[in-house]
Design an enzyme around this catalytic site. Structure first.
Site, PDB file in Angstrom:
ATOM      1  N   ARG A   1     -67.797  76.774 -31.257  1.00 16.01           N
ATOM      2  CA  ARG A   1     -67.914  76.386 -32.670  1.00 16.01           C
ATOM      3  C   ARG A   1     -67.014  75.197 -32.991  1.00 16.01           C
ATOM      4  O   ARG A   1     -67.319  74.422 -33.899  1.00 16.01           O
ATOM      5  CB  ARG A   1     -67.601  77.590 -33.562  1.00 16.01           C
TER       6      ARG A   1
ATOM      7  N   ASP B   1     -72.439  78.436 -19.887  1.00 20.17           N
ATOM      8  CA  ASP B   1     -72.066  78.160 -21.274  1.00 20.17           C
ATOM      9  C   ASP B   1     -72.569  76.796 -21.744  1.00 20.17           C
ATOM     10  O   ASP B   1     -72.333  76.412 -22.890  1.00 20.17           O
ATOM     11  CB  ASP B   1     -70.542  78.261 -21.446  1.00 20.17           C
TER      12      ASP B   1
ATOM     13  N   ASP C   1     -66.510  77.584 -19.062  1.00 19.60           N
ATOM     14  CA  ASP C   1     -65.641  78.117 -20.113  1.00 19.60           C
ATOM     15  C   ASP C   1     -64.752  79.214 -19.534  1.00 19.60           C
ATOM     16  O   ASP C   1     -65.159  80.364 -19.414  1.00 19.60           O
ATOM     17  CB  ASP C   1     -66.484  78.674 -21.266  1.00 19.60           C
TER      18      ASP C   1
ATOM     19  N   LYS D   1     -74.851  73.063 -27.297  1.00 18.90           N
ATOM     20  CA  LYS D   1     -73.493  73.317 -26.796  1.00 18.90           C
ATOM     21  C   LYS D   1     -73.499  73.138 -25.279  1.00 18.90           C
ATOM     22  O   LYS D   1     -74.271  73.773 -24.571  1.00 18.90           O
ATOM     23  CB  LYS D   1     -73.065  74.736 -27.172  1.00 18.90           C
TER      24      LYS D   1
ATOM     25  N   LYS E   1     -60.351  84.350 -20.046  1.00 17.72           N
ATOM     26  CA  LYS E   1     -61.294  85.457 -19.880  1.00 17.72           C
ATOM     27  C   LYS E   1     -60.896  86.336 -18.698  1.00 17.72           C
ATOM     28  O   LYS E   1     -60.170  85.890 -17.805  1.00 17.72           O
ATOM     29  CB  LYS E   1     -62.702  84.894 -19.616  1.00 17.72           C
TER      30      LYS E   1
ATOM     31  N   GLU F   1     -64.408  78.587 -28.607  1.00 21.15           N
ATOM     32  CA  GLU F   1     -64.340  77.125 -28.536  1.00 21.15           C
ATOM     33  C   GLU F   1     -65.652  76.435 -28.877  1.00 21.15           C
ATOM     34  O   GLU F   1     -65.657  75.284 -29.316  1.00 21.15           O
ATOM     35  CB  GLU F   1     -63.872  76.692 -27.138  1.00 21.15           C
TER      36      GLU F   1
ATOM     37  N   ASP G   1     -60.848  80.941 -26.875  1.00 20.73           N
ATOM     38  CA  ASP G   1     -62.140  81.283 -26.284  1.00 20.73           C
ATOM     39  C   ASP G   1     -63.267  81.269 -27.316  1.00 20.73           C
ATOM     40  O   ASP G   1     -64.413  81.500 -26.979  1.00 20.73           O
ATOM     41  CB  ASP G   1     -62.064  82.657 -25.597  1.00 20.73           C
TER      42      ASP G   1
END
Length: 503
Positions: A356, A293, A275, A270, A282, A354, A352
């Site tokens: 996956r 991230d 993010d 990933k 967030k 995201e 959030d």
């Protein structure tokens, strides 16, 4: 910094410093006993005076010890002899490196590799010493104008092994340790880079450079948004819609297996280079750490570097799923329904969640390689941090033998993982009234429901998922990327290649 192995007597070492251990309470290690005997009890006399107890972390630097050729002897406290385990051993090595560096010892011969660590051989001890030394000396100062360096930094470390028979395995341990340490450093450097520099294009440039460096059997292809659209990777694309930086998927192919029929092991990372959470934004506090991230992609890059450096006899493919999740007029929204590359539809309940949505399309994409196994690495859920804290990576898998292999590799590498269940009961939490599934399943078992979501896209191969949300970086004073799980995956691949450290 140079590393080498030798087999010799401690009193005959013409070195700036030799390093030996002392156990609690004031008990000399076998090598320290040799030095004490040759120096007519000089060292034991100091211990009797209470100069060193032998507690973990204690040090005593001796100068011009009688009858010893070395200029200095560094005594390192190792704690109680029976309690010296893998973790304590690495802490002793770390303390050694810091002390040598701080005291201006530019070279040293280290006899700590002769200490008994239960269940671990000399190959393991030398390799872990190399990896720990490199880890201890790591700093990220590329963006600082004033770089502080030690006046006389440690430049050369020699590890002593008990017999000449073990020199070959010691040299192999150094070779492996340096390659793994370089992979960890590469992953940490990528993770620590700020998001205004390290975007998906930067990840792609690093992937291309790797192919240039190891052009004999490494190829990198970069897939941009136009090609993703043609492939139907709508879920991946949706996540990057709000960003001005293009989403790019970098595919690094390494071919080291001479057999034409050998199927590859695929690693998927990933790579959310920042993010913000998107529309489901967030909180401001700690948002700067969302540059981490992409540590899954950074780890995959580091592992691919290790594989290419050691020229392992395997076929390995690394995919860096580069993307940025930002709010904006084009950003995807809660309530959207996305059609994934697999054809399954997903209702977005939270933008959030995201990672996956990016990974599901990549996991479908890699079916084309007919892989032997697929392992994805992702800073996926805060729930995994709640479950396992910051010390152990979460592992989920649809294949028991693969899960057991990874757990075993994690223990051997000192980069621990713990298996969480992928029970069918959790799948129910992903039900949606408007699509095949929702992208979140509520608070209970959040790390597991994320794994369940991914499992719906991995039915055609053996798959494991590593959730590194708690282990990929540290906060606070020691803030920075950890490079995990490069060591775990490196050990897994070394095992697959037949290098189990038993030679």
């Amino acid at each position: 910094m140079e590393f080498s192995v030798k087999s010799g007597s401690p009193e005959k070492q013409r070195s700036a410093c030799i390093v030996v251990g002392v156990f609690e309470p004031r008990r000399l290690s076998p090598i320290a006993e040799q030095l004490d005997k040759i120096s007519d009890g000089y060292i034991s006399a100091l211990l009797r005076r209470g100069e060193l107890e032998g507690k973990p972390g204690q040090t005593l630097l001796l100068h011009h010890v009688p009858n010893i050729l070395s200029e200095r002897i560094l005594l390192i406290g190792c704690g109680k002899e029976r309690e010296l385990d893998e973790r304590q051993y690495k802490q002793v090595i770390q303390k050694t490196i810091n002390t040598l560096n701080d005291t201006g010892s530019m070279e040293a011969v280290c006899f700590l590799t002769e200490l008994h660590v239960k269940g671990r051989n000399n190959y393991w001890k030398v390799r872990q010493a190399v990896e720990t030394a490199k880890e201890t000396l790591y700093s990220f100062d590329q963006l600082k104008t004033n770089k502080s360096e030690p006046r006389r930094p440690l430049r050369k470390m020699v590890f002593n092994v008990p017999t000449r028979r073990e020199l070959t395995s010691g040299e192999r341990a150094i070779q492996h340790g340096l390659a793994i340490a370089a992979g960890i450093k590469a992953a940490k450097d990528l993770g620590n880079m700020p998001p205004n520099i390290c975007n998906a294009a930067y990840l792609a440039s690093q992937a291309r450079q790797l192919a240039d460096t190891y052009s004999k059997n490494v190829i990198t292809r970069v897939i941009g948004e136009q090609q993703m659209r043609e492939l139907g990777m709508n879920s991946y694309l949706a996540v990057g819609n709000g960003s001005q930086n293009e989403s790019l998927m970098s595919v690094i192919e390494y071919k080291g297996n001479p057999s034409e029929d050998a199927r590859p092991i695929v690693l998927v990372g990933k790579g959310l280079t920042f993010d913000s959470g998107g529309i489901s934004i967030k909180p401001a506090e700690g948002m700067d750490e969302m540059k981490y991230d992409m540590c899954g992609a950074a780890a995959v890059y580091g592992v691919m570097r290790m594989v290419a450096e050691l020229q392992l006899p395997l076929n390995v493919i690394g995919v860096l799923a580069g993307c940025e999740n930002m709010p904006g007029g084009r950003a995807y929204r809660p309530g959207d329904v996305l059609t994934t590359m697999s054809g399954q539809t997903v209702e977005v309940l939270n933008t959030d969640a995201e990672g996956r949505l990016v990974l599901c399309d990549v996991l479908t994409y890699v079916e084309r390689f007919e892989p032997e196994a697929v392992i994805d690495v992702a800073t996926l859920t805060g729930a995994c941090v709640i479950a396992l804290g910051h010390h152990i990576t979460g592992l989920m898998s649809n294949h028991n033998p693969l899960a057991h292999e990874l757990i075993g590799a994690s223990e051997l590498a000192g980069d621990r993982a713990w298996r969480l269940p992928l029970a069918d009961e959790f799948q129910d939490q992903l039900e949606s009234n408007f699509a095949d599934m929702a992208n979140i399943g509520g608070r209970p078992g959040g790390a597991i429901t994320a794994g369940c979501f991914l499992s719906r896209f991995t039915r055609k191969y053996n798959w494991a998922h590593l959730d590194i949300a708690g282990t990929a970086w540290r906060s606070g004073k020691a803030k920075g990327a950890t490079g995990r799980p490069v060591a775990l995956l490196s050990q897994f691949l070394l095992n697959r290649a037949g290098f189990n450290g038993e030679e």
